[in-house]
Design an enzyme around this catalytic site. Structure first.
Site, PDB file in Angstrom:
ATOM      1  N   THR A   1     -16.367 -12.365  11.378  1.00  0.00           N
ATOM      2  CA  THR A   1     -15.738 -11.081  11.002  1.00  0.00           C
ATOM      3  C   THR A   1     -16.766 -10.115  10.425  1.00  0.00           C
ATOM      4  O   THR A   1     -16.427  -8.978  10.111  1.00  0.00           O
ATOM      5  CB  THR A   1     -14.594 -11.279   9.974  1.00  0.00           C
ATOM      6  OG1 THR A   1     -15.148 -11.883   8.786  1.00  0.00           O
ATOM      7  CG2 THR A   1     -13.497 -12.164  10.516  1.00  0.00           C
TER       8      THR A   1
ATOM      9  N   ASN B   1      -7.897  -6.044  -4.123  1.00  0.00           N
ATOM     10  CA  ASN B   1      -7.960  -4.961  -3.117  1.00  0.00           C
ATOM     11  C   ASN B   1      -9.237  -4.126  -3.179  1.00  0.00           C
ATOM     12  O   ASN B   1      -9.220  -2.982  -3.637  1.00  0.00           O
ATOM     13  CB  ASN B   1      -6.746  -4.030  -3.240  1.00  0.00           C
ATOM     14  CG  ASN B   1      -5.462  -4.761  -2.938  1.00  0.00           C
ATOM     15  OD1 ASN B   1      -4.927  -5.462  -3.788  1.00  0.00           O
ATOM     16  ND2 ASN B   1      -4.972  -4.638  -1.715  1.00  0.00           N
ATOM     17  N   VAL B   2     -10.311  -4.716  -2.711  1.00  0.00           N
ATOM     18  CA  VAL B   2     -11.610  -4.044  -2.773  1.00  0.00           C
ATOM     19  C   VAL B   2     -11.718  -3.020  -1.634  1.00  0.00           C
ATOM     20  O   VAL B   2     -11.231  -3.263  -0.530  1.00  0.00           O
ATOM     21  CB  VAL B   2     -12.748  -5.073  -2.642  1.00  0.00           C
ATOM     22  CG1 VAL B   2     -14.101  -4.394  -2.866  1.00  0.00           C
ATOM     23  CG2 VAL B   2     -12.552  -6.218  -3.637  1.00  0.00           C
TER      24      VAL B   2
ATOM     25  N   ARG C   1       7.177  -4.800   4.412  1.00  0.00           N
ATOM     26  CA  ARG C   1       6.639  -5.947   5.133  1.00  0.00           C
ATOM     27  C   ARG C   1       6.971  -7.214   4.358  1.00  0.00           C
ATOM     28  O   ARG C   1       6.748  -7.270   3.129  1.00  0.00           O
ATOM     29  CB  ARG C   1       5.124  -5.791   5.256  1.00  0.00           C
ATOM     30  CG  ARG C   1       4.517  -6.545   6.408  1.00  0.00           C
ATOM     31  CD  ARG C   1       3.075  -6.168   6.603  1.00  0.00           C
ATOM     32  NE  ARG C   1       2.293  -6.373   5.383  1.00  0.00           N
ATOM     33  CZ  ARG C   1       0.962  -6.341   5.348  1.00  0.00           C
ATOM     34  NH1 ARG C   1       0.293  -6.097   6.444  1.00  0.00           N
ATOM     35  NH2 ARG C   1       0.315  -6.529   4.226  1.00  0.00           N
TER      36      ARG C   1
ATOM     37  N   SER D   1      -9.449 -14.776  -5.387  1.00  0.00           N
ATOM     38  CA  SER D   1      -8.582 -13.698  -4.901  1.00  0.00           C
ATOM     39  C   SER D   1      -7.373 -13.471  -5.807  1.00  0.00           C
ATOM     40  O   SER D   1      -6.807 -14.413  -6.367  1.00  0.00           O
ATOM     41  CB  SER D   1      -8.098 -14.049  -3.495  1.00  0.00           C
ATOM     42  OG  SER D   1      -7.046 -13.200  -3.105  1.00  0.00           O
TER      43      SER D   1
ATOM     44  N   ARG E   1      -1.068  -1.068  -6.075  1.00  0.00           N
ATOM     45  CA  ARG E   1      -2.156  -2.035  -6.121  1.00  0.00           C
ATOM     46  C   ARG E   1      -3.254  -1.524  -7.056  1.00  0.00           C
ATOM     47  O   ARG E   1      -3.364  -0.333  -7.312  1.00  0.00           O
ATOM     48  CB  ARG E   1      -2.775  -2.220  -4.712  1.00  0.00           C
ATOM     49  CG  ARG E   1      -1.833  -2.844  -3.682  1.00  0.00           C
ATOM     50  CD  ARG E   1      -1.562  -4.302  -3.955  1.00  0.00           C
ATOM     51  NE  ARG E   1      -0.658  -4.916  -2.989  1.00  0.00           N
ATOM     52  CZ  ARG E   1       0.664  -4.996  -3.122  1.00  0.00           C
ATOM     53  NH1 ARG E   1       1.256  -4.473  -4.184  1.00  0.00           N
ATOM     54  NH2 ARG E   1       1.396  -5.603  -2.217  1.00  0.00           N
TER      55      ARG E   1
ATOM     56  N   VAL F   1      -5.671  -1.975   4.525  1.00  0.00           N
ATOM     57  CA  VAL F   1      -4.934  -0.714   4.618  1.00  0.00           C
ATOM     58  C   VAL F   1      -5.842   0.520   4.510  1.00  0.00           C
ATOM     59  O   VAL F   1      -5.668   1.491   5.252  1.00  0.00           O
ATOM     60  CB  VAL F   1      -3.780  -0.665   3.576  1.00  0.00           C
ATOM     61  CG1 VAL F   1      -4.274  -0.752   2.153  1.00  0.00           C
ATOM     62  CG2 VAL F   1      -2.941   0.574   3.748  1.00  0.00           C
TER      63      VAL F   1
ATOM     64  N   ASP G   1     -22.621 -21.692  10.392  1.00  0.00           N
ATOM     65  CA  ASP G   1     -21.219 -21.789   9.994  1.00  0.00           C
ATOM     66  C   ASP G   1     -21.085 -22.666   8.746  1.00  0.00           C
ATOM     67  O   ASP G   1     -21.667 -23.748   8.695  1.00  0.00           O
ATOM     68  CB  ASP G   1     -20.438 -22.409  11.166  1.00  0.00           C
ATOM     69  CG  ASP G   1     -18.956 -22.152  11.061  1.00  0.00           C
ATOM     70  OD1 ASP G   1     -18.345 -22.556  10.056  1.00  0.00           O
ATOM     71  OD2 ASP G   1     -18.414 -21.512  11.992  1.00  0.00           O
TER      72      ASP G   1
ATOM     73  N   TYR H   1      -3.398 -18.369   3.109  1.00  0.00           N
ATOM     74  CA  TYR H   1      -4.651 -17.820   2.548  1.00  0.00           C
ATOM     75  C   TYR H   1      -4.690 -18.023   1.033  1.00  0.00           C
ATOM     76  O   TYR H   1      -5.701 -18.471   0.470  1.00  0.00           O
ATOM     77  CB  TYR H   1      -4.756 -16.326   2.898  1.00  0.00           C
ATOM     78  CG  TYR H   1      -5.877 -15.608   2.170  1.00  0.00           C
ATOM     79  CD1 TYR H   1      -7.209 -15.811   2.535  1.00  0.00           C
ATOM     80  CD2 TYR H   1      -5.610 -14.727   1.114  1.00  0.00           C
ATOM     81  CE1 TYR H   1      -8.242 -15.155   1.870  1.00  0.00           C
ATOM     82  CE2 TYR H   1      -6.633 -14.077   0.450  1.00  0.00           C
ATOM     83  CZ  TYR H   1      -7.953 -14.290   0.832  1.00  0.00           C
ATOM     84  OH  TYR H   1      -8.972 -13.643   0.162  1.00  0.00           O
TER      85      TYR H   1
END
Ligand SMILES: NC(=O)c1ccc[n+]([C@@H]2O[C@H](COP(=O)([O-])OP(=O)(O)OC[C@H]3O[C@@H](n4cnc5c(N)ncnc54)[C@H](O)[C@@H]3O)[C@@H](O)[C@H]2O)c1
Length: 345
Positions: A36, A174-175, A303, A121, A213, A189, A57, A145
């Site tokens: 990613t 929420n960085v 959601r 997180s 947030r 977002v 990996d 997650y």
């Protein structure tokens, strides 16, 4: 100067850490499989003798061991970071986020690194309704997650006690900032809405826009990582004593400071609802393109699984790490708007 392994160093947060610590003259090893993350996030350092990129990996223990050899510290950022992805494919998220984490902490233990700092997180707060979020009061996880991120904390705790390691988990909230990608099914977002706005489309808000947030600008995250790496044992021990007294949990304080496992919220400590977020992004981007000013958001259904509000208490990081976030969400949007406009077109 130290040698630091940054896993996930080609990703959004990791590559910002790579830039910062190279600028500070540390030697950096970046381990990333580019699943990613992107080579273009780090290729500006390929000629820097203080930088090594290993495309590998974290599910491969030998690769972790090779990467960490000779390093003083680890910043473990590599993970599959999306809640919807983990719902669609819990097995792979588990393999990377738990299996890969375990490999990396084993490799760090064997290499006898001074400190293992990892990306935890805010999802660990799960279904807890308590606000603001305080580190020692969590709920039940709401996604695969979130389970993986909590299990990582448990492993760090056990490794610290069993093998005498120093571990610090940073629970990011929420960085946002440069290099966060708007592409793909699992985009966060902010870059997603920015891309919509730049292309004169209306971003879609899930729900009525009231959900909020604690949006955290990347510069604050960098500061927290630096403090977590280099805070002295004495500072941590003294801070733990003050903080445990403050929250009435003096039993949590263990005066042996040569090893420990701590988690800290990394946020600004504010709350921005989705309508405020939309308006702040729109107004900042309109500085570069007047037409953006007139765009209105569209609203869809809530959601499933989204928690209404998330706001951190940052007291623990303030007291123990001396964390002082410099940018609130609005200042962060102002600072990053030009980068967004130039790069997310
Ligand atoms: N962005 C946020 O708001 C946020 C919030 C809470 C926690 N986090 C955590 O912060 C960390 C960094 O997140 P990010 O937003 O920069 O995501 P990102 O996807 O941009 O970065 C993750 C990096 O890890 C790499 N990676 C993934 N699987 C790997 C594997 N098996 N082996 C080696 N490398 C692998 C990816 O290629 C990528 O470069 C993650 O651990 C994430 O869970 C992020």
């Amino acid at each position: 100067m130290s040698k630091i392994l940054i896993t996930g160093g080609a990703g959004f947060i990791g590559s910002n850490l790579v830039d910062y610590f190279l600028e500070k003259n540390h030697t950096i090893v970046c381990l990333d499989n580019l699943s990613t993350g992107f080579e273009h996030n780090i290729k500006q350092h390929f000629n820097n003798p203080n930088f090594t990129f290993i495309k590998s990996d974290i599910r491969d223990l030998e690769a972790c061991k090779n990467a960490v050899a000779g390093c003083d510290y680890v910043l473990h950022e590599a993970a599959l970071g999306s809640v919807p992805r983990s719902i669609e494919d819990p097995a792979t998220t588990n393999e990377v986020n738990i299996g890969g984490f375990l490999n990396m902490i084993i490799a760090a233990r064997d290499a006898k690194v001074k400190r293992f700092v990892y990306a935890a997180s805010s999802s660990t707060y799960g279904d807890s309704k308590k606000l603001p979020k305080v580190e020692n009061e969590i709920g039940k996880p709401l996604s695969p997650y979130a389970i993986t991120k909590y299990v990582d904390e448990l492993y760090a705790d056990v490794f610290s006690k069993t093998y005498g390691m120093q571990c610090i988990g940073l629970r990011y909230f929420n960085v946002f900032g440069r290099r966060q990608t708007p592409d793909g099914a699992y985009a966060a977002v902010i870059p997603l809405w920015v891309k919509e706005l730049i292309n004169h489309r209306s971003p879609k808000i899930n729900g009525d826009g009231s959900y909020s947030r604690d949006f955290t600008f990347i510069e604050n995250v960098i500061q927290a990582n630096e403090l977590a790496l280099f805070a002295t044992e004495k500072q941590i021990s003294q801070g733990q004593k003050v903080y445990s007294k403050l929250i009435g949990k003096e039993d949590l304080y263990t005066p042996n400071s040569t090893f420990f496992s701590e988690v800290f919220n990394v946020a600004f400590g504010g709350n921005t609802n989705l309508i405020q977020l939309f308006e702040a992004l729109r107004d900042n981007l309109a500085r570069f393109d007047n037409k953006i000013k007139k765009i209105e958001a569209v609203f869809g259904p809530f959601r499933a699984g989204d928690i209404p509000h998330s706001q951190a208490s940052i007291k623990k990081a303030e007291i123990i790490l001396k964390y002082k976030p410099k940018f609130d969400a609005r200042e962060g949007f102002e600072k990053v708007a030009e980068w967004y406009y130039e790069n997310l077109k």
